[in-house]
Enzyme design. Structure first.
Site, PDB file in Angstrom:
ATOM      1  N   GLU A  41      -6.096  75.213  92.755  1.00  0.00           N
ATOM      2  CA  GLU A  41      -5.998  74.206  91.684  1.00  0.00           C
ATOM      3  C   GLU A  41      -5.120  74.843  90.622  1.00  0.00           C
ATOM      4  OE1 GLU A  41      -6.082  72.573  88.613  1.00  0.00           O
ATOM      5  OE2 GLU A  41      -8.218  72.993  88.311  1.00  0.00           O
ATOM      6  N   LYS A  87     -14.553  86.253  90.901  1.00  0.00           N
ATOM      7  CA  LYS A  87     -13.839  87.071  89.924  1.00  0.00           C
ATOM      8  C   LYS A  87     -13.463  86.174  88.750  1.00  0.00           C
ATOM      9  CE  LYS A  87      -9.859  88.038  88.525  1.00  0.00           C
ATOM     10  NZ  LYS A  87     -10.192  88.278  87.122  1.00  0.00           N
ATOM     11  N   CYS A 129      -5.645  72.039  82.452  1.00  0.00           N
ATOM     12  CA  CYS A 129      -4.549  71.692  83.361  1.00  0.00           C
ATOM     13  C   CYS A 129      -4.417  70.180  83.513  1.00  0.00           C
ATOM     14  CB  CYS A 129      -4.720  72.377  84.693  1.00  0.00           C
ATOM     15  SG  CYS A 129      -6.397  72.303  85.258  1.00  0.00           S
ATOM     16  N   GLU A 148       4.056  73.172  81.262  1.00  0.00           N
ATOM     17  CA  GLU A 148       2.800  72.993  80.527  1.00  0.00           C
ATOM     18  C   GLU A 148       2.834  73.778  79.228  1.00  0.00           C
ATOM     19  OE1 GLU A 148      -1.319  72.723  82.931  1.00  0.00           O
ATOM     20  OE2 GLU A 148      -0.047  74.387  83.462  1.00  0.00           O
TER      21      GLU A 148
HETATM   22  P1  ADP Z   1      -3.951  81.909  83.127  1.00  0.00           P
HETATM   23  O1  ADP Z   1      -2.518  82.027  82.748  1.00  0.00           O
HETATM   24  O2  ADP Z   1      -4.533  80.584  82.966  1.00  0.00           O
HETATM   25  O3  ADP Z   1      -4.808  83.033  82.630  1.00  0.00           O
HETATM   26  P2  ADP Z   1      -3.867  83.238  85.649  1.00  0.00           P
HETATM   27  O4  ADP Z   1      -3.401  82.645  86.927  1.00  0.00           O
HETATM   28  O5  ADP Z   1      -3.123  84.383  85.105  1.00  0.00           O
HETATM   29  O6  ADP Z   1      -3.948  82.002  84.674  1.00  0.00           O
HETATM   30  O7  ADP Z   1      -5.385  83.667  85.739  1.00  0.00           O
HETATM   31  C1  ADP Z   1      -6.359  82.958  86.466  1.00  0.00           C
HETATM   32  C2  ADP Z   1      -7.257  83.959  87.178  1.00  0.00           C
HETATM   33  O8  ADP Z   1      -6.447  84.681  88.104  1.00  0.00           O
HETATM   34  C3  ADP Z   1      -7.884  85.008  86.262  1.00  0.00           C
HETATM   35  O9  ADP Z   1      -9.180  85.307  86.739  1.00  0.00           O
HETATM   36  C4  ADP Z   1      -6.963  86.180  86.437  1.00  0.00           C
HETATM   37  O10 ADP Z   1      -7.582  87.417  86.162  1.00  0.00           O
HETATM   38  C5  ADP Z   1      -6.643  86.066  87.905  1.00  0.00           C
HETATM   39  N1  ADP Z   1      -5.444  86.777  88.341  1.00  0.00           N
HETATM   40  C6  ADP Z   1      -4.324  87.038  87.636  1.00  0.00           C
HETATM   41  N2  ADP Z   1      -3.451  87.731  88.390  1.00  0.00           N
HETATM   42  C7  ADP Z   1      -4.018  87.911  89.599  1.00  0.00           C
HETATM   43  C8  ADP Z   1      -3.643  88.542  90.829  1.00  0.00           C
HETATM   44  N3  ADP Z   1      -2.466  89.142  90.967  1.00  0.00           N
HETATM   45  N4  ADP Z   1      -4.507  88.517  91.860  1.00  0.00           N
HETATM   46  C9  ADP Z   1      -5.689  87.909  91.747  1.00  0.00           C
HETATM   47  N5  ADP Z   1      -6.111  87.292  90.630  1.00  0.00           N
HETATM   48  C10 ADP Z   1      -5.298  87.291  89.573  1.00  0.00           C
END
Ligand code: ADP
Length: 516
Positions: A285, A210, A319, A416
């Site tokens: 990570e 995903k 990161c 960060e």
């Molecule tokens: P960033 O702030 O760097 O975008 P996120 O942790 O929000 O970091 O996003 C990293 C990945 O996690 C993306 O693919 C995002 O769509 C996914 N993501 C965000 N929320 C969820 C969730 N509740 N469950 C699974 N994946 C998620």
């Protein structure tokens, strides 16, 4: 909205060879990718390009211009369930291939990524914003994980343990963990996928990826190349769309045996908690808060160059980016001046243009976060040495910024910033530097600049970090383990260690071995 100026008549020809002329107009870049067959907009389930079942789509935006590049399928629970089934069914055949057969598929995938490096890099710059040169670098780095794990596939050895009884033989087998759910962020749209998918496929796992909703196009293009490489339908699936629906479906499924995630600490914690119910293996990570320590005895040029690279790559959106630059008082003024001069030379603009070193931030929220951090720091006594405001290009461009007199009470040193902001903090002694560096819940990357070999060892050993760069600001490579201490994560990616995350150990006791 402010549009970034793109000049030059010659830029409109999509068949332009990048190596000759790096500048390109966004529309021409999209055309070039489309002509190569790599502009995919549907999810990949069981080897078939698939629309969202309800036909919904989401737009993918170019952060440098605000233009919509294209729309992709907006998938959710049902599509994810089917992707899981497809990965589950394919596991049986893929895991039974010989290591050499899997290795050949991966090697072919690597070769295809390299032969399409320019289209992949263009897509990356279009949807993520990083300068094209950096994007080309990421393709080489990202493809490198596939090459490395194509080789590593053949080196998954078991063990024979000296038996405790004469009529027994004890073995350890290593077997693939099963179906893997891989959730990835937008800042490295290719490499964060390949460092997970490479080892997973190498040892016989099948995967549902995903990608981030901000950068699905690079992921889908890479998946198309995986099919062309002969990786069988169902071994690699890609679902794009509603993050929590897709995430929850992966978490709830007993068929998914492992979750691997790169992204924010908050989402990582959710996934870790959500994996408890089905007791999945989890690799994370997460965020960092990298200290970059410049000692009085550092080589000034090396320190400036290394800190610049560690801070400003991808406009500070990694990161492992230096988040706090700790400078010893004896070299502080000299370093601050030389560093600010170097930062001033970083050209900001659309990453498709020649000479650009700093692209836009990913979205408005990222820009607002940077502004909040700067406001907080200046209100608490930090001084702006350079930059400190939105760039005149508009959109989400921010001026490369250096802040002086930062202290550990400011947001910019506690969290960060994920933007082009370099906060300088002063310290007196080596002990102070170590204490300040470790005063965080994060523990991913740290950097040390010193010409003293004993000091480099002392400080490196004392740092509670998974990666340490000594006199070097760019240290990531597919051949070395990447991962964090403390709340920066679980497990390691890349290198010979990275494949262990995708393997189960099976102890076998062969008993009753009677004499003939
Ligand atoms: P960033 O702030 O760097 O975008 P996120 O942790 O929000 O970091 O996003 C990293 C990945 O996690 C993306 O693919 C995002 O769509 C996914 N993501 C965000 N929320 C969820 C969730 N509740 N469950 C699974 N994946 C998620």
């Amino acid at each position: 909205m402010h549009r970034v100026a793109l000049v030059g008549r010659h830029l409109l020809n999509p068949s332009l060879v990048l190596h000759r002329q790096i500048s390109m107009e966004p529309r021409a870049a999209v055309d070039r990718v489309r002509q190569s067959g790599l502009l995919k907009t549907q999810g990949l389930i069981g080897g078939k390009w698939t629309d969202a079942y309800d036909g919904k789509t989401i737009e993918v935006q170019n952060p440098a211009t605000g233009d919509i590049i294209t729309s992709v399928s907006d998938m959710g629970k049902k599509e994810t369930t089917d992707a899981i089934s497809s990965a589950y069914n394919t596991f049986n055949s893929w895991s039974k291939l010989t290591a050499s057969e899997r290795s050949k598929c991966l090697r072919k995938w690597y070769d295809l990524m390299i032969s399409h490096q320019e289209e992949l890099a263009l897509l990356m710059t279009l949807e993520q914003g990083k300068p094209l040169k950096e994007a080309l670098g990421e393709v080489a780095y990202g493809a490198g994980f596939i090459e490395f794990f194509a080789e590593e596939a053949k080196r998954i050895y078991g063990d024979i343990i000296p038996a405790t009884l004469a009529d027994r033989r004890l073995f350890v087998l290593k077997q693939p963990v099963g179906v893997v759910g891989a959730i990835t962020p937008w800042n490295f749209p290719l490499a964060m996928i390949t460092r997970k998918v490479g080892p997973a496929l190498a040892c016989g796992c099948t995967v549902i990826v995903k990608p981030s909703e901000y950068t699905p196009l690079t992921a889908l293009a890479a998946a198309e190349l995986s099919l062309q490489a002969g990786i069988p339908p169902g071994a690699l699936n890609v679902v794009v769309g509603n993050a929590s629906d897709i995430g929850d479906t992966l978490l709830q499924s007993t068929k998914v045996r492992k979750i691997t995630f790169t992204g924010s600490t908050a989402v990582g914690k959710k996934l870790l908690a959500g994996s408890a119910n089905t007791v999945k293996r989890v690799s994370l990570e997460l965020g960092g808060n990298a200290p970059c320590i410049v000692f009085d005895d550092a080589d000034l040029d090396v320190a400036v160059k290394g800190t610049l690279a560690a801070k400003f790559r991808n406009s500070g959106q990694t990161c492992v980016c230096a988040n706090r630059i700790l400078v010893q008082e004896g070299i502080y003024e000299k370093f601050a001046n030389a560093f600010a001069k170097a930062v001033q030379n970083l050209e900001v603009g659309n990453g498709l243009l020649e000479g650009i070193a700093q692209g836009p931030l990913i979205n408005a929220a990222a820009l607002e976060k940077v502004e909040t951090f700067i406001k907080d720091a200046t209100s608490k006594g930090a001084n702006v040495i350079l930059g400190g405001k939105r760039h005149s290009l508009g959109m989400t461009f921010y001026e490369p910024t250096v802040l002086g007199n930062v202290n550990d009470e400011m947001l910019v040193s506690r969290e960060e910033v994920f933007g082009p902001v370099a906060p300088l903090l002063r310290f007196k002694t080596e002990e102070d530097a170590i204490r300040m560096a470790n005063d965080t819940n994060a523990g991913l990357a740290a950097y040390v600049f010193t010409t003293s070999i004993p000091r480099s060892w002392r400080v490196t050993e004392a740092l509670e970090y998974g990666l340490v760069g000594v006199n070097e600001g760019l240290i990531s490579t597919e051949v070395a383990p990447f991962g964090g201490y403390k709340q920066s994560g679980l497990g390691r990616e890349g290198s010979k260690y990275g494949i262990d995350e995708y393997l189960e150990l099976k102890y076998v006791c062969l008993g009753n071995m009677k004499e003939a």
